[in-house]
Write a protein that holds these residues in place. Structure first.
Motif, PDB file in Angstrom:
ATOM      1  N   CYS A   6       0.810  -1.231   0.000  1.00  0.00           N
ATOM      2  CA  CYS A   6       0.000   0.000   0.000  1.00  0.00           C
ATOM      3  C   CYS A   6       0.838   1.272   0.000  1.00  0.00           C
ATOM      4  O   CYS A   6       1.816   1.380   0.742  1.00  0.00           O
ATOM      5  CB  CYS A   6      -0.911   0.041   1.226  1.00  0.00           C
ATOM      6  N   ILE A   7       0.403   2.209  -0.805  1.00  0.00           N
ATOM      7  CA  ILE A   7       0.903   3.586  -0.735  1.00  0.00           C
ATOM      8  C   ILE A   7      -0.309   4.434  -0.371  1.00  0.00           C
ATOM      9  O   ILE A   7      -1.265   4.515  -1.141  1.00  0.00           O
ATOM     10  CB  ILE A   7       1.464   4.039  -2.098  1.00  0.00           C
ATOM     11  N   THR A  61       1.634   7.634   3.526  1.00  0.00           N
ATOM     12  CA  THR A  61       2.960   7.621   2.906  1.00  0.00           C
ATOM     13  C   THR A  61       3.329   9.025   2.435  1.00  0.00           C
ATOM     14  O   THR A  61       4.476   9.467   2.558  1.00  0.00           O
ATOM     15  CB  THR A  61       2.954   6.679   1.679  1.00  0.00           C
ATOM     16  N   LEU A  62       2.315   9.707   1.910  1.00  0.00           N
ATOM     17  CA  LEU A  62       2.539  10.991   1.239  1.00  0.00           C
ATOM     18  C   LEU A  62       1.283  11.842   1.361  1.00  0.00           C
ATOM     19  O   LEU A  62       0.182  11.365   1.091  1.00  0.00           O
ATOM     20  CB  LEU A  62       2.811  10.683  -0.242  1.00  0.00           C
ATOM     21  N   CYS A  63       1.468  13.102   1.784  1.00  0.00           N
ATOM     22  CA  CYS A  63       0.353  14.054   1.824  1.00  0.00           C
ATOM     23  C   CYS A  63       0.709  15.233   0.932  1.00  0.00           C
ATOM     24  O   CYS A  63       1.830  15.747   1.020  1.00  0.00           O
ATOM     25  CB  CYS A  63       0.111  14.572   3.237  1.00  0.00           C
ATOM     26  N   LEU A  64      -0.226  15.664   0.114  1.00  0.00           N
ATOM     27  CA  LEU A  64       0.078  16.725  -0.845  1.00  0.00           C
ATOM     28  C   LEU A  64      -0.980  17.826  -0.821  1.00  0.00           C
ATOM     29  O   LEU A  64      -2.177  17.530  -0.804  1.00  0.00           O
ATOM     30  CB  LEU A  64       0.136  16.155  -2.266  1.00  0.00           C
ATOM     31  N   LYS A 108       1.292  17.921 -11.087  1.00  0.00           N
ATOM     32  CA  LYS A 108       2.506  17.517 -10.363  1.00  0.00           C
ATOM     33  C   LYS A 108       2.161  16.443  -9.323  1.00  0.00           C
ATOM     34  O   LYS A 108       2.968  15.526  -9.104  1.00  0.00           O
ATOM     35  CB  LYS A 108       3.113  18.753  -9.686  1.00  0.00           C
ATOM     36  N   GLU A 130       1.963  13.214 -11.149  1.00  0.00           N
ATOM     37  CA  GLU A 130       3.324  12.792 -11.533  1.00  0.00           C
ATOM     38  C   GLU A 130       4.074  12.184 -10.336  1.00  0.00           C
ATOM     39  O   GLU A 130       4.689  11.124 -10.454  1.00  0.00           O
ATOM     40  CB  GLU A 130       4.076  14.019 -12.064  1.00  0.00           C
ATOM     41  N   ILE A 131       4.014  12.857  -9.189  1.00  0.00           N
ATOM     42  CA  ILE A 131       4.739  12.382  -7.999  1.00  0.00           C
ATOM     43  C   ILE A 131       4.206  11.023  -7.555  1.00  0.00           C
ATOM     44  O   ILE A 131       4.971  10.101  -7.269  1.00  0.00           O
ATOM     45  CB  ILE A 131       4.628  13.415  -6.838  1.00  0.00           C
ATOM     46  N   ASP A 174       4.959   8.243 -10.139  1.00  0.00           N
ATOM     47  CA  ASP A 174       6.396   7.958 -10.120  1.00  0.00           C
ATOM     48  C   ASP A 174       6.778   7.119  -8.897  1.00  0.00           C
ATOM     49  O   ASP A 174       7.600   6.205  -8.976  1.00  0.00           O
ATOM     50  CB  ASP A 174       7.166   9.290 -10.116  1.00  0.00           C
ATOM     51  N   LEU A 175       6.145   7.425  -7.772  1.00  0.00           N
ATOM     52  CA  LEU A 175       6.429   6.703  -6.528  1.00  0.00           C
ATOM     53  C   LEU A 175       5.990   5.238  -6.622  1.00  0.00           C
ATOM     54  O   LEU A 175       6.621   4.350  -6.046  1.00  0.00           O
ATOM     55  CB  LEU A 175       5.682   7.390  -5.379  1.00  0.00           C
TER      56      LEU A 175
END
Lengths: 195, 195
Positions: B116-117, B173-176, B185, B188-189, B192-193
């Motif tokens: 999971c991401i 994992t990632l907050c944007l 973007k 894309e991020i 790509d991850l």
């Protein structure tokens, strides 16, 4: 690239400081951390040792003690004075041009600055523990304790000075789990975003 | 790429659903959102309309009402039953291979899955308001109200079923911030991850 101030908040052991240094190198811009401490020491009349110890963990004392100890007649404590000195230095640094600033509530201090990219780096406990064990020669139990204590202090300090909860995604442009994403990929994503 | 389950939690108006769709397209993997609703409807015996309305905003009622209304003899409500059906579907989907799943506490339901991401998309109020005004033909005041109400419900639902606070960086994992980073973007991020 246009002017970019990259602030980095980070969990202890997440590699946030290292990631910040490498982003600054990749973008060829100044990196501020110990430098802030030294500048604050010069300007405040406080000892560098005191500032290094207290700079990010200011008002950690019992509320009773806090209410009565170490305050002048205006109600300001030495901690508040140090925060004020550090804030002025951060505002001054940010006015000069692109840079990376690690810790010290810089995201909050610069919240009106549209050139800011605010980053929060966190990680998984096993990876953070391994890093702290290796960096500071600690046992696993000691490392876990140190991580919990340090982050508790950082969260408390952040809440005290910003009235915001530390680690809420909405306060940052980008939050990354360095254990899952890897340090190298974190550096790449942040540097790429700044360009 | 190896198997990757990308879960996306998002603030209302932040473009999280669009970003999720585009990530799935970029990676050529299935995207689940309305599909989950349809599957849940088939399996639960509940109407699709009920599920669409309730699927993410389940236990929003006064605590008094919650305690006494709509529960069977085991204490489970229709809301709990729906959550359980959706959970089983999400586990089933994730077992089949790489995909993007938007909403429905999928990050929590799949928290033991190392493939999971987990992504959290949020944004600034002016940009979110403009998006909702345009998408749903609302006035500014209506859009702001709808954003606040929807996110309040999402946060409450998430807390109720996961016992975690919605939007805490450490859960992802990632907050944007899509307003600052741009949708393109973000896509894309994330893509790509996953690669």
């Amino acid at each position: 690239m246009s002017k970019k101030i990259i602030t980095i908040s980070r969990e202890f052991g997440s590699g946030g400081r290292y990631i910040g240094e490498q982003v600054a190198k990749a973008l060829n811009i100044p990196y501020y951390d110990k430098k802030i401490i030294a500048k604050a020491a010069e300007q405040s009349g406080l000892s560098e040792e005191f500032i290094e110890k207290k700079g990010e963990y200011s008002p950690i004392k019992s509320m009773f003690a806090y209410a009565f100890v170490g305050r002048d007649s205006t109600g300001a404590s030495l901690d508040d004075y140090l925060f004020s000195v550090q804030r002025d230095i951060i505002l001054d640094i940010a006015a000069q041009g692109s840079c990376v600033i690690v810790g010290r509530c810089a995201d909050y201090i610069l919240k009106e600055d549209p050139s800011c990219i605010n980053i929060f780096i966190h990680g998984n406990m096993p990876e953070k523990t391994a890093r702290i064990m290796s960096m500071y020669e600690k046992t696993e139990a000691e490392a876990v304790k140190l991580i919990k204590e340090t982050d508790k202090k950082r969260a408390f300090n952040y809440k005290y000075y910003t009235d915001q909860k530390w680690g809420i995604a909405q306060n940052y442009t980008l939050c990354l789990n360095s254990s899952q994403i890897t340090y190298e990929k974190c550096i790449e994503i942040i540097a790429d975003l700044a360009k």
